[in-house]
Scaffold this motif. Structure first.
Motif, PDB file in Angstrom:
ATOM      1  N   GLU A   1       1.955 -13.210  29.278  1.00 37.02           N
ATOM      2  CA  GLU A   1       2.278 -14.657  27.728  1.00 37.02           C
ATOM      3  C   GLU A   1       3.568 -14.245  27.361  1.00 37.02           C
TER       4      GLU A   1
ATOM      5  N   ALA B   1       0.698 -14.195  14.211  1.00 38.88           N
ATOM      6  CA  ALA B   1       2.157 -14.241  15.056  1.00 38.88           C
ATOM      7  C   ALA B   1       3.010 -14.586  14.157  1.00 38.88           C
TER       8      ALA B   1
ATOM      9  N   ALA C   1      -3.255 -14.879  24.073  1.00 38.86           N
ATOM     10  CA  ALA C   1      -2.224 -15.013  24.009  1.00 38.86           C
ATOM     11  C   ALA C   1      -2.159 -16.689  23.436  1.00 38.86           C
ATOM     12  N   ASP C   2      -2.698 -16.432  22.402  1.00 39.61           N
ATOM     13  CA  ASP C   2      -2.620 -17.207  21.128  1.00 39.61           C
ATOM     14  C   ASP C   2      -1.761 -16.395  20.207  1.00 39.61           C
TER      15      ASP C   2
ATOM     16  N   ALA D   1       1.416 -14.061  21.177  1.00 41.27           N
ATOM     17  CA  ALA D   1       1.837 -14.021  22.156  1.00 41.27           C
ATOM     18  C   ALA D   1       3.151 -16.294  22.009  1.00 41.27           C
ATOM     19  N   ARG D   2       2.124 -16.961  22.011  1.00 43.86           N
ATOM     20  CA  ARG D   2       2.655 -18.730  22.334  1.00 43.86           C
ATOM     21  C   ARG D   2       3.419 -19.027  19.997  1.00 43.86           C
ATOM     22  N   GLY D   3       3.309 -18.331  19.594  1.00 43.87           N
ATOM     23  CA  GLY D   3       3.667 -18.265  18.230  1.00 43.87           C
ATOM     24  C   GLY D   3       4.946 -17.547  18.180  1.00 43.87           C
TER      25      GLY D   3
ATOM     26  N   ARG E   1       6.544 -16.461  21.182  1.00 48.52           N
ATOM     27  CA  ARG E   1       7.392 -17.466  22.349  1.00 48.52           C
ATOM     28  C   ARG E   1       7.883 -18.614  21.647  1.00 48.52           C
ATOM     29  N   SER E   2       7.574 -19.391  20.711  1.00 49.68           N
ATOM     30  CA  SER E   2       8.452 -20.649  20.404  1.00 49.68           C
ATOM     31  C   SER E   2       8.986 -20.006  18.997  1.00 49.68           C
TER      32      SER E   2
END
Ligand SMILES: Cc1ncc(COP(=O)(O)O)c(C=O)c1O
Length: 433
Positions: free
Chosen positions: A80, A227, A273-274, A276-278, A280-281
């Protein structure tokens, strides 16, 4: 036949991918509660590692440490947050088997003391890859760590900077920033960290002292379930780094976004995963020359240990049923006072693995029995009234000798336990053996 670490890691990754698919027996009509979901998973797991046999062999209380779970969590982090360097927070579970699993995976470590470096050295870890994150150290701590290989340290105050005087030029520091996060129970921003608006003066002080500043570090608070605190902190820190690079004509190379990734104890938490998405962005705005570091503790270590305890005695008091266990908040359950966590507790009787073929009637009866819960106060063995593990924990009627099991007991448990009242440290059995 011996298996290589790479084969073992691949098998764990395949198993993790299988188990993250939707369970086929979850009916659309009946949404299981979080406790019930955890119970089902724990039942299957307890049967697989044969927890009752382990307790029969090693006694109670007992930690069951599963090193494959360390690898599973590290795989999730790598999947992730690709390209991010993992520095496992040694303090969360300083056990040799965990250190070996993290090292074999190819991750490295965050340390804060001489004792933690001793442990890593004993396990053959390359100390020069590790970070020393304690913002307040003695000169002896710093020189000792340097001589053993540490090259990156953390500072958060002017008084710390002078302690690096005389060390060779290959030493660098990360400046720890403070980002308050009142939403978490373990907000780490008050004891350590400089406010972002005061960071400029500290960086200037480091530069005047000839100390290289590699970048910044922060910890948004342990068990952070959104996040947003990371996104805000990353955004603010990247802005600060840009400004200071320009003002001082320097180049930073490191952004360390700390630990804090959450684990589901008595409540579900957002999927990693949710989260980590934030993250990463927010990290997408970082210059590609920056190394991005994380320092996960709980996320890696909590799922790695399960605790088995036994009921020593039971009684009815004015406020209801009480059960006294052979471990408590001064021992394995030290994560309760130190981290304000609320671990779930199950009776082993609720976890009997379902036989492959079970007559319908037996299945119904077993489920009914397991559902006949009543609230019970669980207390630990020491002679003081603080040693209460949980109040109103729904459990089947307990008797002396009954076995209880708590999952997610790897983080800040063994590490923070005391020997109060003469109770020995809870032994650890490592699986797979
Ligand atoms: C500097 C530092 N890094 C990482 C961690 C690990 O935090 P967590 O267990 O919340 O991931 C801690 C925990 O106290 C810490 O102090």
């Amino acid at each position: 036949m011996t298996t290589t670490i790479a084969e073992r890691t691949r098998r764990i990754a395949e198993r993790a991918a299988r188990t993250t698919r939707t369970e086929p027996d979850a009916t659309p009509l009946e949404q299981p509660t979080h406790r019930e979901e955890v119970r089902r998973e724990l039942a299957a797991y307890a049967a697989r590692v044969r927890v009752t046999d382990l307790v029969r062999e090693h006694g109670s209380p007992l930690f069951v440490l599963d090193v494959d779970r360390v690898t599973t969590q590290l795989l999730a982090l790598r999947r992730e947050l690709p390209g991010v360097q993992i520095h496992f927070a040694t303090k969360s579970l300083p056990h040799p088997a965990v250190i070996r699993a993290v090292d074999a995976f190819g991750a490295t470590f965050e340390v804060a003391s001489r004792g933690e470096i001793d442990l890593l050295e004993r396990e053959g870890v390359a100390i020069e890859q590790c970070l020393h994150t304690h913002p307040v150290k003695t000169v002896a701590d710093i020189t000792g760590a340097y001589l053993r290989g540490i090259r990156t340290f953390v500072v958060d105050s002017h008084s710390e900077v002078g302690k690096f005087r005389g060390l060779p030029a290959d030493v660098a520091v990360l400046v720890r920033l403070s980002f308050p996060n009142p939403a978490v129970t373990c907000d780490l921003s008050s004891k350590f960290g400089v406010a972002p608006e005061e960071a400029d003066a500290l960086v200037a002080h480091c530069l005047r002292a000839g100390l290289r500043v590699a970048g910044f570090t922060f910890h948004v608070g342990s068990q952070t379930v959104s996040a947003r605190p990371w996104m805000r902190a990353i955004h603010r820190t990247l802005g600060l780094m840009r400004r200071l690079e320009h003002a001082h004509g320097i180049r930073f190379d490191t952004l360390d976004i700390g630990g804090g990734f959450p684990i589901a104890y008595d409540e579900p938490v957002p999927a990693f995963a949710d989260l980590a998405r934030g993250i990463r962005s927010a990290l997408a705005a970082a210059p590609s020359r920056y190394r991005i570091l994380v320092e996960p503790g709980r996320f890696v270590s909590a799922p790695a240990m399960m605790l088995a305890t036994r009921v020593v005695g039971t009684t009815e008091r004015a406020d209801g049923a009480w059960a006294y266990l052979d471990d408590g908040v001064y021992g394995a359950y030290s994560n309760i006072p130190s981290e304000q966590t609320h671990p779930l507790v199950f009776a082993a009787a609720e976890l009997d693995a379902q036989p492959v073929r079970e007559p319908e009637r037996a299945r119904v009866e077993r489920r009914l029995r397991a559902r006949r819960h009543r609230p019970v106060t669980l207390a630990g063995p020491t002679c003081d009234s603080l040693d209460v593990i949980a109040r109103d924990m729904p459990l089947p009627t307990l008797r002396a000798g009954d076995l209880l099991v708590s999952p997610m007991m790897g983080a800040y448990t063994l590490a923070t336990a005391t020997g109060f009242n003469g109770f020995a440290p809870t032994p650890v059995v490592v699986v797979p053996a």
